[in-house]
Scaffold this motif. Structure first.
Motif, PDB file in Angstrom:
ATOM      1  N   UNK A 178     -18.609  12.022 -59.930  1.00  0.00           N
ATOM      2  CA  UNK A 178     -19.576  11.242 -59.287  1.00  0.00           C
ATOM      3  C   UNK A 178     -19.328  10.060 -60.223  1.00  0.00           C
ATOM      4  N   UNK A 179     -19.448   8.897 -59.414  1.00  0.00           N
ATOM      5  CA  UNK A 179     -18.978   7.629 -59.969  1.00  0.00           C
ATOM      6  C   UNK A 179     -20.115   7.018 -60.665  1.00  0.00           C
ATOM      7  N   UNK A 180     -21.148   6.971 -59.939  1.00  0.00           N
ATOM      8  CA  UNK A 180     -22.599   6.447 -60.596  1.00  0.00           C
ATOM      9  C   UNK A 180     -23.073   7.076 -61.661  1.00  0.00           C
ATOM     10  N   UNK A 181     -23.454   6.513 -62.712  1.00  0.00           N
ATOM     11  CA  UNK A 181     -23.834   7.010 -63.950  1.00  0.00           C
ATOM     12  C   UNK A 181     -25.331   7.689 -63.868  1.00  0.00           C
ATOM     13  N   UNK A 182     -25.877   7.114 -62.674  1.00  0.00           N
ATOM     14  CA  UNK A 182     -27.540   7.957 -62.625  1.00  0.00           C
ATOM     15  C   UNK A 182     -27.766   7.488 -61.045  1.00  0.00           C
ATOM     16  N   UNK A 183     -28.600   8.293 -60.673  1.00  0.00           N
ATOM     17  CA  UNK A 183     -29.078   7.918 -59.399  1.00  0.00           C
ATOM     18  C   UNK A 183     -30.159   8.557 -58.812  1.00  0.00           C
ATOM     19  N   UNK A 184     -30.610   8.455 -57.766  1.00  0.00           N
ATOM     20  CA  UNK A 184     -31.905   9.302 -57.077  1.00  0.00           C
ATOM     21  C   UNK A 184     -31.402   9.488 -55.718  1.00  0.00           C
ATOM     22  N   UNK A 185     -31.791  10.974 -55.471  1.00  0.00           N
ATOM     23  CA  UNK A 185     -31.385  11.238 -53.952  1.00  0.00           C
ATOM     24  C   UNK A 185     -32.664  11.452 -53.510  1.00  0.00           C
ATOM     25  N   UNK A 186     -32.919  10.657 -52.459  1.00  0.00           N
ATOM     26  CA  UNK A 186     -34.616  10.785 -51.717  1.00  0.00           C
ATOM     27  C   UNK A 186     -34.200  11.074 -50.242  1.00  0.00           C
ATOM     28  N   UNK A 187     -34.117  12.345 -50.112  1.00  0.00           N
ATOM     29  CA  UNK A 187     -33.658  12.988 -48.743  1.00  0.00           C
ATOM     30  C   UNK A 187     -34.842  14.302 -48.235  1.00  0.00           C
ATOM     31  N   UNK A 188     -35.463  14.313 -47.244  1.00  0.00           N
ATOM     32  CA  UNK A 188     -36.152  15.177 -46.900  1.00  0.00           C
ATOM     33  C   UNK A 188     -35.562  16.631 -46.714  1.00  0.00           C
ATOM     34  N   UNK A 189     -36.151  17.824 -46.937  1.00  0.00           N
ATOM     35  CA  UNK A 189     -35.389  19.022 -46.706  1.00  0.00           C
ATOM     36  C   UNK A 189     -36.253  19.880 -45.747  1.00  0.00           C
ATOM     37  N   UNK A 190     -35.546  20.535 -44.810  1.00  0.00           N
ATOM     38  CA  UNK A 190     -36.078  21.415 -43.818  1.00  0.00           C
ATOM     39  C   UNK A 190     -35.247  22.693 -43.780  1.00  0.00           C
ATOM     40  N   UNK A 203     -34.853  15.028 -41.048  1.00  0.00           N
ATOM     41  CA  UNK A 203     -35.916  13.800 -41.152  1.00  0.00           C
ATOM     42  C   UNK A 203     -37.135  14.527 -40.978  1.00  0.00           C
ATOM     43  N   UNK A 204     -37.236  15.421 -40.078  1.00  0.00           N
ATOM     44  CA  UNK A 204     -38.711  16.087 -40.262  1.00  0.00           C
ATOM     45  C   UNK A 204     -38.899  17.120 -41.376  1.00  0.00           C
ATOM     46  N   UNK A 205     -38.070  17.347 -42.500  1.00  0.00           N
ATOM     47  CA  UNK A 205     -38.276  18.124 -43.391  1.00  0.00           C
ATOM     48  C   UNK A 205     -39.504  17.506 -44.383  1.00  0.00           C
ATOM     49  N   UNK A 206     -39.507  18.419 -45.551  1.00  0.00           N
ATOM     50  CA  UNK A 206     -40.707  18.133 -46.436  1.00  0.00           C
ATOM     51  C   UNK A 206     -39.885  17.320 -47.489  1.00  0.00           C
ATOM     52  N   UNK A 207     -40.674  16.171 -48.071  1.00  0.00           N
ATOM     53  CA  UNK A 207     -40.276  14.888 -48.993  1.00  0.00           C
ATOM     54  C   UNK A 207     -39.721  15.743 -50.136  1.00  0.00           C
ATOM     55  N   UNK A 208     -38.285  15.225 -50.487  1.00  0.00           N
ATOM     56  CA  UNK A 208     -37.685  15.972 -51.693  1.00  0.00           C
ATOM     57  C   UNK A 208     -36.858  14.652 -52.452  1.00  0.00           C
ATOM     58  N   UNK A 209     -37.447  14.796 -53.806  1.00  0.00           N
ATOM     59  CA  UNK A 209     -36.522  13.477 -54.491  1.00  0.00           C
ATOM     60  C   UNK A 209     -35.885  14.296 -55.713  1.00  0.00           C
ATOM     61  N   UNK A 210     -34.774  14.029 -56.064  1.00  0.00           N
ATOM     62  CA  UNK A 210     -33.844  14.595 -57.111  1.00  0.00           C
ATOM     63  C   UNK A 210     -33.245  13.264 -57.871  1.00  0.00           C
ATOM     64  N   UNK A 211     -33.644  13.335 -59.229  1.00  0.00           N
ATOM     65  CA  UNK A 211     -33.032  12.214 -60.244  1.00  0.00           C
ATOM     66  C   UNK A 211     -31.724  12.996 -60.952  1.00  0.00           C
ATOM     67  N   UNK A 212     -30.761  12.249 -60.944  1.00  0.00           N
ATOM     68  CA  UNK A 212     -29.540  12.903 -61.790  1.00  0.00           C
ATOM     69  C   UNK A 212     -28.892  11.880 -62.492  1.00  0.00           C
ATOM     70  N   UNK A 213     -28.154  12.207 -63.661  1.00  0.00           N
ATOM     71  CA  UNK A 213     -27.724  11.504 -64.597  1.00  0.00           C
ATOM     72  C   UNK A 213     -26.323  12.333 -64.939  1.00  0.00           C
ATOM     73  N   UNK A 214     -25.412  11.462 -65.248  1.00  0.00           N
ATOM     74  CA  UNK A 214     -23.920  12.007 -65.534  1.00  0.00           C
ATOM     75  C   UNK A 214     -24.014  12.288 -67.011  1.00  0.00           C
ATOM     76  N   UNK A 215     -23.589  13.459 -67.452  1.00  0.00           N
ATOM     77  CA  UNK A 215     -23.590  13.829 -68.774  1.00  0.00           C
ATOM     78  C   UNK A 215     -22.015  13.751 -69.417  1.00  0.00           C
ATOM     79  N   UNK A 216     -21.011  14.207 -68.323  1.00  0.00           N
ATOM     80  CA  UNK A 216     -19.639  14.100 -68.747  1.00  0.00           C
ATOM     81  C   UNK A 216     -18.837  14.156 -67.385  1.00  0.00           C
ATOM     82  N   UNK A 217     -17.620  13.554 -67.374  1.00  0.00           N
ATOM     83  CA  UNK A 217     -17.034  13.716 -66.289  1.00  0.00           C
ATOM     84  C   UNK A 217     -15.523  14.426 -66.966  1.00  0.00           C
TER      85      UNK A 217
END
Length: 302
Positions: A178-190, A203-217
């Motif tokens: 994963x190239x980005x050191x951190x990021x947010x995935x904001x994508x609804x899930x159904x 697009x019609x799924x429930x809102x879902x937000x996940x934050x991530x951070x790289x600990x080690x590559x």
């Protein structure tokens, strides 16, 4: 007042003067209406040692006492199963769930669950109560599972969840770097059409937000920390697939099982304010041996 060792107590403050006890409990301490109704129909509330009705009005300096623990029946049979306890007090029990074990019994897994193990543990101590998990994690995800030991604790955690006062962190090993050191995935899930179990970005799924951070590559993998804003079924797993970096071993969502035989996901921190003491509780679950071995193999390959 009846002799009790499990009373929740509160000394009324000047701002409580003239308020009904039920309003103090509801507004200040977030007792649910359902729990208050149960208290109304039983002698479980006292003021300065004398039984009182919840509709009576309070005075500053009074000691309001509520019996929260009451005899309850088990939800299902208990079993003598291994149980790694991370934390326990009069209100909560936290355990480290191993991968492969279901949290709550269901028609497919009626026995051998965390619920059966917890009930068995309580029965061995001479205690009887329903199994009230605050949250659940997937069968093949390991880590912290918190269980409420009474209705008050359960509804208090429900309130904290609805007000985003509970903080959960996961560790996961994903394929590729994963190239980005951190990021947010904001994508609804159904639901995936034709499947009651598999989820997908919709697009019609429930809102879902996940934050991530790289600990080690590593050479062909990345160790990530995840923080959830929402708690959708399979959220991290679906979002990792969406990111283009599925979890190791997660064949439901594009992961390769050749090097790991389950999704490489571990719920390692569960944090909340204790509803009685106000203390910030941080419960940690150590990494299981299979994930430790996976990380060692990735280091050796890098």
């Amino acid at each position: 007042m009846k002799e009790q060792t499990d009373l929740w107590t509160y000394i009324l403050q000047p701002q409580d003067e003239g308020l009904k006890y039920q309003e103090i409990l509801y507004r200040r301490f977030h007792f649910s209406r359902r729990l208050l109704q149960k208290l109304k129909h039983s002698e479980r509330v006292w003021v300065d040692g004398v039984f009182t009705f919840l509709t009576a009005r309070g005075k500053a300096g009074e000691t309001l006492a509520v019996q929260l623990q009451t005899p309850e029946s088990n939800s299902f049979p208990g079993e003598d199963l291994p149980l790694e306890i991370l934390f326990e007090d009069d209100y909560f029990l936290a355990v480290n769930k191993p991968a492969g074990r279901v949290v709550h019994p269901n028609p497919r897994y009626p026995t051998g669950t965390i619920g059966n193990a917890v009930i068995g543990y309580w029965l061995a101590k001479g205690e009887s109560r329903p199994f009230r998990p605050i949250h659940r994690i997937d069968r093949n995800t390991s880590g912290v599972v918190v269980v409420a030991k009474n209705q008050f604790a359960h509804q208090q955690m429900f309130w904290q969840h609805n007000h985003q006062r509970i903080h959960k962190r996961y560790l996961g090993v994903v394929e590729g770097q994963v190239l980005e050191d951190q990021g947010t995935i904001n994508a609804p899930i159904g639901h995936t059409p034709g499947s009651y179990l598999v989820r997908q970005i919709s697009p019609d799924g429930a809102p879902a937000v996940t934050h991530y951070r790289v600990l080690k590559r590593y050479a062909d993998a990345t160790l990530l920390e995840f923080v959830l804003e929402t708690g959708r079924t399979h959220q991290i797993r679906v979002h990792c697939q969406h990111l283009g970096h599925p979890l190791f071993g997660d064949d439901f969502y594009g992961g390769n099982i050749a090097r790991f035989d389950r999704q490489a996901l571990h719920a390692f921190i569960y944090e909340f304010n204790h509803p009685v003491t106000g203390e910030l509780l941080t419960i940690r679950a150590p990494l299981p041996e299979d994930l430790r071995l996976l990380l060692r193999s990735l280091i050796a390959k890098s």
